[in-house]
Write a protein that holds these residues in place. Structure first.
Motif, short mmCIF file in Angstrom:
data_model
loop_
_atom_site.label_atom_id
_atom_site.label_comp_id
_atom_site.label_asym_id
_atom_site.label_seq_id
_atom_site.Cartn_x
_atom_site.Cartn_y
_atom_site.Cartn_z
N VAL A 244 0.95 -1.14 0.07
CA VAL A 244 -0.07 0.00 0.46
C VAL A 244 0.92 1.67 0.10
O VAL A 244 0.61 1.73 -0.76
CB VAL A 244 -1.21 -0.17 1.37
N GLU A 245 1.45 1.32 0.95
CA GLU A 245 3.31 2.66 0.93
C GLU A 245 3.74 2.75 -0.16
O GLU A 245 3.67 3.70 -1.02
CB GLU A 245 3.95 1.92 1.85
N GLY A 246 3.92 1.51 -0.90
CA GLY A 246 4.18 1.55 -2.10
C GLY A 246 3.28 2.22 -3.18
O GLY A 246 3.82 3.26 -4.30
N LEU A 247 2.86 1.84 -3.26
CA LEU A 247 1.43 1.91 -4.62
C LEU A 247 0.68 4.04 -4.39
O LEU A 247 1.18 4.84 -4.68
CB LEU A 247 0.59 2.10 -4.16
N LYS A 248 0.92 4.14 -2.78
CA LYS A 248 0.51 5.23 -2.35
C LYS A 248 2.14 5.91 -3.15
O LYS A 248 1.78 7.76 -3.74
CB LYS A 248 0.82 5.55 -1.16
N GLN A 249 3.39 5.97 -2.51
CA GLN A 249 3.92 6.52 -2.81
C GLN A 249 4.04 6.91 -4.71
O GLN A 249 4.52 8.04 -5.38
CB GLN A 249 5.73 6.09 -2.54
N CYS A 250 3.83 5.99 -6.10
CA CYS A 250 3.99 5.99 -6.73
C CYS A 250 2.41 7.11 -7.24
O CYS A 250 2.68 8.31 -8.27
CB CYS A 250 3.47 4.77 -7.56
N LEU A 251 1.14 6.57 -6.45
CA LEU A 251 1.02 8.07 -6.75
C LEU A 251 0.62 9.25 -7.37
O LEU A 251 0.60 10.38 -7.37
CB LEU A 251 -0.57 7.62 -5.97
N ALA A 252 1.74 9.69 -5.68
CA ALA A 252 1.78 10.78 -5.19
C ALA A 252 2.73 11.30 -6.23
O ALA A 252 3.32 12.76 -7.06
CB ALA A 252 2.42 10.65 -3.76
N ASP A 253 3.92 10.42 -6.82
CA ASP A 253 4.72 10.88 -7.76
C ASP A 253 4.14 11.78 -9.10
O ASP A 253 4.68 11.65 -9.99
CB ASP A 253 5.59 10.01 -7.52
N LEU A 254 3.22 10.58 -9.34
CA LEU A 254 2.26 10.91 -10.82
C LEU A 254 1.28 11.98 -10.49
O LEU A 254 1.26 12.62 -11.66
CB LEU A 254 1.48 9.61 -11.14
N ARG A 255 1.20 12.21 -9.27
CA ARG A 255 0.61 13.77 -8.87
C ARG A 255 0.94 15.15 -9.49
O ARG A 255 2.33 15.05 -9.18
CB ARG A 255 -0.86 13.44 -8.03
N ARG A 256 0.43 15.92 -9.88
CA ARG A 256 0.75 16.97 -9.81
C ARG A 256 -0.52 17.87 -10.20
O ARG A 256 -1.74 17.90 -10.30
CB ARG A 256 0.90 17.34 -11.81
N GLU A 257 0.34 18.79 -9.43
CA GLU A 257 -1.00 19.97 -8.78
C GLU A 257 -0.31 21.12 -9.56
O GLU A 257 -0.36 21.96 -10.26
CB GLU A 257 -0.83 20.45 -7.70
N LEU A 258 -2.36 21.01 -10.41
CA LEU A 258 -2.21 21.71 -12.35
C LEU A 258 -3.62 22.69 -12.12
O LEU A 258 -4.50 22.05 -11.23
CB LEU A 258 -2.18 20.53 -13.51
N PRO A 259 -3.93 23.99 -12.61
CA PRO A 259 -4.87 24.46 -12.58
C PRO A 259 -5.85 23.53 -13.81
O PRO A 259 -5.45 22.47 -14.59
CB PRO A 259 -4.62 25.87 -14.10
#
Length: 314
Positions: A60-75
């Protein structure tokens, strides 16, 4: 250098010999296995395949870390992502109907229902996205000098157009065939009713003719084709016969055959009638004379040609 090459050649020969010996051993082992199988030494169930249970790792932690790396705070203008429910159908709202599409219950096998769900969901997205784009100053209309090439070629669109036209023609043909079938069925039904009506009229006319021949009626209203008049006249004649009495034909038959009592066997010959030959006429019996009228002329039937001429004249 010469010694090294000789050593290399000897090493290669050893490897080739070892491979040949392994093949021979494998062949011998296969032969031995076959012999053991024929002798009954090998039995089923001695060698079994064991399935190893696969271990599923839920990191679970690894999946969350991958999701955080992919996420971008764009308008939102850069993302343009929206999640919408399908728009409310105005006609169904007026009719007070609750559609299954609004509840998320869509039949995936029903093409029309599925496409309508996509269409109404796109409508809801457009209604929500256009005001946001207008607020952000993003133009949503094409300029007058806008030029863009179609993703599909003109030839492909012509093929689609031909297919649509052919489908429409097939639908029109099927509708015409259905109408023709209905018309034929209706025509056959009308024809059947007309034939039944004619048969009823013919039956009624034949019954009226038989009544006239038997002397039950004196009127010829059935020749005019009016069934009601013939029925009324027959009823009236029956009533008149009951009041006035039997007609001349009935009286003659009563006088000839008798009225009441035993009627069967009255025309049988007896010994006296057999011996009585006073009423015998040779000319009448042998068809030499025949019946003559008052003027003495014989009433003969005209020939076939004369009768045909008389018919053609009439």
């Amino acid at each position: 250098m010469v010694v090294d090459s000789a050593n290399m050649e000897s090493a290669e020969e050893e490897t080739m010999l070892s491979e040949e010996s392994e093949e021979e051993n494998s062949e011998l082992s296969d032969h031995e296995l076959q012999e053991a199988f024929t002798k009954g030494l090998l039995k089923p169930g001695m060698n079994l395949l064991v399935d190893k249970s696969k271990k599923f790792i839920n990191n679970v932690e690894g999946l969350k870390q991958c999701l955080a790396d992919l996420r971008r705070e764009l308008p939102w203008v850069e993302r343009l992502d929206m999640t919408n429910k399908p728009a409310v159908d105005v006609l169904d709202k007026v009719d007070e109907k609750v559609l299954a599409q609004t509840n998320g219950e869509v039949d995936a096998d029903d093409d029309f229902q599925r496409e309508m769900f996509f269409y109404r969901q796109a409508q809801a997205t457009v209604l929500e996205a256009l005001p946001l784009l207008n607020k952000l100053g993003v133009s949503t209309k094409r300029p007058d000098d806008y030029f863009a090439e179609m993703a599909k070629t003109d030839q492909h669109m012509q093929k689609i157009r031909k297919k649509l036209i052919s489908k429409q023609m097939q639908l029109e043909r099927s509708e015409k065939v259905k109408k023709l079938r209905e018309q034929r069925k209706f025509g056959k039904k009308v024809q059947r009713e007309v034939i039944q009506k004619r048969q009823k009229e013919k039956k009624a006319m034949m019954s009226a003719v038989k009544k006239y021949q038997k002397g039950m009626t004196d009127k010829l209203d059935f020749l005019e084709g009016d069934q009601k008049k013939s029925r009324e006249s027959s009823d009236s004649t029956k009533k008149g016969m009951n009041k006035k009495g039997p007609n001349a034909k009935r009286k003659y038959k009563d006088r000839k055959f008798g009225f009441g009592g035993k009627k069967s066997g009255q025309k049988w010959n007896t010994k006296e009638s057999y011996n009585d030959v006073s009423s015998f006429r040779a000319k009448v019996a042998h068809a030499k004379g025949g019946k003559k009228g008052k003027g003495g002329k014989q009433n003969k039937r005209p020939g076939k040609s004369v009768r045909q001429k008389m018919k053609s004249r009439s």
